[in-house]
Design a protein around this motif. Structure first.
Motif, mmCIF file in Angstrom:
data_model
loop_
_atom_site.group_PDB
_atom_site.id
_atom_site.type_symbol
_atom_site.label_atom_id
_atom_site.label_comp_id
_atom_site.label_asym_id
_atom_site.label_seq_id
_atom_site.Cartn_x
_atom_site.Cartn_y
_atom_site.Cartn_z
ATOM 1 N N GLN A 1 33.859 50.529 54.178
ATOM 2 C CA GLN A 1 34.996 51.426 54.373
ATOM 3 C C GLN A 1 36.177 51.010 53.490
ATOM 4 O OE1 GLN A 1 36.351 51.678 58.420
ATOM 5 N NE2 GLN A 1 37.627 53.481 58.034
ATOM 6 N N GLU A 2 36.449 49.719 53.442
ATOM 7 C CA GLU A 2 37.534 49.218 52.603
ATOM 8 C C GLU A 2 37.218 49.447 51.129
ATOM 9 O OE1 GLU A 2 36.098 47.642 55.066
ATOM 10 O OE2 GLU A 2 37.646 47.063 56.490
ATOM 11 N N GLY A 3 35.943 49.270 50.776
ATOM 12 C CA GLY A 3 35.515 49.511 49.405
ATOM 13 C C GLY A 3 35.702 50.962 48.997
ATOM 14 N N ASP A 4 35.463 51.878 49.935
ATOM 15 C CA ASP A 4 35.652 53.300 49.635
ATOM 16 C C ASP A 4 37.112 53.621 49.349
ATOM 17 O OD1 ASP A 4 32.940 53.705 49.979
ATOM 18 O OD2 ASP A 4 33.135 54.472 52.039
ATOM 19 N N ARG A 5 38.026 52.991 50.079
ATOM 20 C CA ARG A 5 39.469 53.209 49.830
ATOM 21 C C ARG A 5 39.868 52.695 48.458
ATOM 22 N NH1 ARG A 5 43.195 50.706 53.778
ATOM 23 N NH2 ARG A 5 44.727 51.910 52.619
ATOM 24 N N ILE A 6 39.352 51.528 48.104
ATOM 25 C CA ILE A 6 39.657 50.956 46.786
ATOM 26 C C ILE A 6 39.067 51.843 45.694
ATOM 27 C CG2 ILE A 6 39.305 48.968 45.262
ATOM 28 C CD1 ILE A 6 39.194 47.242 47.870
ATOM 29 N N ALA A 7 37.843 52.306 45.903
ATOM 30 C CA ALA A 7 37.182 53.167 44.912
ATOM 31 C C ALA A 7 37.956 54.461 44.697
ATOM 32 C CB ALA A 7 35.750 53.470 45.351
ATOM 33 N N SER A 8 38.533 55.014 45.769
ATOM 34 C CA SER A 8 39.305 56.249 45.596
ATOM 35 C C SER A 8 40.573 56.005 44.788
ATOM 36 C CB SER A 8 39.620 56.886 46.950
ATOM 37 O OG SER A 8 40.530 56.095 47.670
ATOM 38 N N GLU A 9 41.195 54.839 44.933
ATOM 39 C CA GLU A 9 42.368 54.501 44.116
ATOM 40 C C GLU A 9 41.977 54.349 42.650
ATOM 41 O OE1 GLU A 9 45.812 54.153 44.448
ATOM 42 O OE2 GLU A 9 45.329 55.236 46.270
ATOM 43 N N ALA B 1 39.117 37.553 46.709
ATOM 44 C CA ALA B 1 39.618 38.901 46.985
ATOM 45 C C ALA B 1 41.125 38.882 47.243
ATOM 46 C CB ALA B 1 38.882 39.504 48.173
ATOM 47 N N HIS B 2 41.596 37.862 47.935
ATOM 48 C CA HIS B 2 43.035 37.732 48.200
ATOM 49 C C HIS B 2 43.801 37.597 46.887
ATOM 50 C CE1 HIS B 2 46.773 35.651 49.383
ATOM 51 N NE2 HIS B 2 46.674 36.410 50.473
ATOM 52 N N ALA B 3 43.303 36.775 45.990
ATOM 53 C CA ALA B 3 43.962 36.588 44.693
ATOM 54 C C ALA B 3 43.951 37.872 43.865
ATOM 55 C CB ALA B 3 43.285 35.455 43.921
ATOM 56 N N LEU B 4 42.827 38.574 43.860
ATOM 57 C CA LEU B 4 42.722 39.835 43.119
ATOM 58 C C LEU B 4 43.655 40.896 43.696
ATOM 59 C CD1 LEU B 4 38.870 39.874 42.610
ATOM 60 C CD2 LEU B 4 40.589 39.702 40.793
ATOM 61 N N ALA B 5 43.734 40.967 45.012
ATOM 62 C CA ALA B 5 44.643 41.922 45.646
ATOM 63 C C ALA B 5 46.088 41.581 45.299
ATOM 64 C CB ALA B 5 44.435 41.931 47.154
ATOM 65 N N GLY B 6 46.400 40.293 45.203
ATOM 66 C CA GLY B 6 47.751 39.878 44.802
ATOM 67 C C GLY B 6 48.084 40.321 43.390
ATOM 68 N N ILE C 1 50.542 49.541 48.643
ATOM 69 C CA ILE C 1 50.242 49.443 50.077
ATOM 70 C C ILE C 1 48.802 48.997 50.294
ATOM 71 C CG2 ILE C 1 49.931 50.820 52.186
ATOM 72 C CD1 ILE C 1 52.438 52.415 51.290
ATOM 73 N N LEU C 2 47.877 49.603 49.549
ATOM 74 C CA LEU C 2 46.466 49.224 49.661
ATOM 75 C C LEU C 2 46.272 47.744 49.324
ATOM 76 C CD1 LEU C 2 43.445 49.896 50.010
ATOM 77 C CD2 LEU C 2 43.433 50.532 47.599
ATOM 78 N N ALA C 3 46.874 47.288 48.224
ATOM 79 C CA ALA C 3 46.728 45.890 47.812
ATOM 80 C C ALA C 3 47.322 44.945 48.850
ATOM 81 C CB ALA C 3 47.379 45.675 46.448
ATOM 82 N N ALA C 4 48.482 45.304 49.397
ATOM 83 C CA ALA C 4 49.112 44.456 50.419
ATOM 84 C C ALA C 4 48.246 44.389 51.678
ATOM 85 C CB ALA C 4 50.503 44.987 50.744
ATOM 86 N N GLU C 5 47.678 45.530 52.081
ATOM 87 C CA GLU C 5 46.778 45.533 53.241
ATOM 88 C C GLU C 5 45.557 44.662 52.997
ATOM 89 O OE1 GLU C 5 47.814 50.046 54.836
ATOM 90 O OE2 GLU C 5 45.882 49.649 53.893
ATOM 91 N N ARG C 6 44.993 44.733 51.797
ATOM 92 C CA ARG C 6 43.824 43.918 51.475
ATOM 93 C C ARG C 6 44.193 42.435 51.456
ATOM 94 N NH1 ARG C 6 41.020 45.674 53.902
ATOM 95 N NH2 ARG C 6 39.609 44.058 53.249
ATOM 96 N N MET C 7 45.380 42.111 50.933
ATOM 97 C CA MET C 7 45.823 40.707 50.957
ATOM 98 C C MET C 7 45.915 40.201 52.384
ATOM 99 S SD MET C 7 48.751 40.282 48.053
ATOM 100 C CE MET C 7 48.936 38.538 48.410
ATOM 101 N N ASP C 8 46.524 40.992 53.265
ATOM 102 C CA ASP C 8 46.647 40.591 54.670
ATOM 103 C C ASP C 8 45.285 40.418 55.322
ATOM 104 O OD1 ASP C 8 49.405 40.685 54.443
ATOM 105 O OD2 ASP C 8 49.613 42.642 55.414
ATOM 106 N N ALA C 9 44.378 41.356 55.069
ATOM 107 C CA ALA C 9 43.046 41.284 55.672
ATOM 108 C C ALA C 9 42.290 40.045 55.200
ATOM 109 C CB ALA C 9 42.253 42.544 55.349
ATOM 110 N N HIS C 10 42.370 39.757 53.912
ATOM 111 C CA HIS C 10 41.637 38.601 53.392
ATOM 112 C C HIS C 10 42.297 37.281 53.794
ATOM 113 C CE1 HIS C 10 38.611 40.910 51.367
ATOM 114 N NE2 HIS C 10 39.542 41.650 50.785
#
Length: 127
Positions: free
Chosen positions: A52-60, A87-92, A108-117
């Motif tokens: 699901q997270e991958g699909d959001r990134i793919a849409s961006e 993944a945290h570093a890449l999102a940063g 927003i997507l990158a910040a959410e991914r950083m928090d999740a990772h």
């Protein structure tokens, strides 16, 4: 007194002809850079099995490149903690570029991914 120059100057280069090579604007360069960081993040996200997270990134990525990304989970058998750290570093990195190009959705997507990772790293460190 002096003889006029009859040949082309040896000091002129092809760089003087600006139409000889393509130019990209700063925004286009930032779009490419952001799409690259998000693509790398997508690879790690897919390897972690977060569809699901991958699909959001793919849409961006599709929005930035005007084409959907090619996806395949090349499993590296890496430790999940290492994958979350990567993944945290890449999102940063994606967050920094998204902020510099004022792309709110990607930021927003990158910040959410950083928090999740970051949270996933804490969970894997506790075990």
């Amino acid at each position: 007194m002096y003889e006029p120059i009859r040949r082309k100057s040896v000091h002129s280069t092809m760089a003087d002809d600006t139409a000889a090579y393509p130019h990209r604007t700063r925004e286009e360069e930032l779009d490419l850079q952001l799409a690259g960081h998000l693509s790398a993040l997508l690879s790690v996200t897919d390897e972690l099995g977060l569809a699901q997270e991958g699909d959001r990134i793919a849409s961006e990525i599709a929005r930035l490149r005007s084409a959907p990304p090619v996806r395949h989970a090349g499993l590296s058998a890496a430790d999940p903690a290492d994958l979350h750290q990567r993944a945290h570093a890449l999102a940063g990195r994606a967050l920094v570029v998204a902020a510099s190009r004022a792309d709110t959705a990607a930021a927003i997507l990158a910040a959410e991914r950083m928090d999740a990772h970051a949270a996933a790293q804490l969970l894997t460190a506790a075990h």
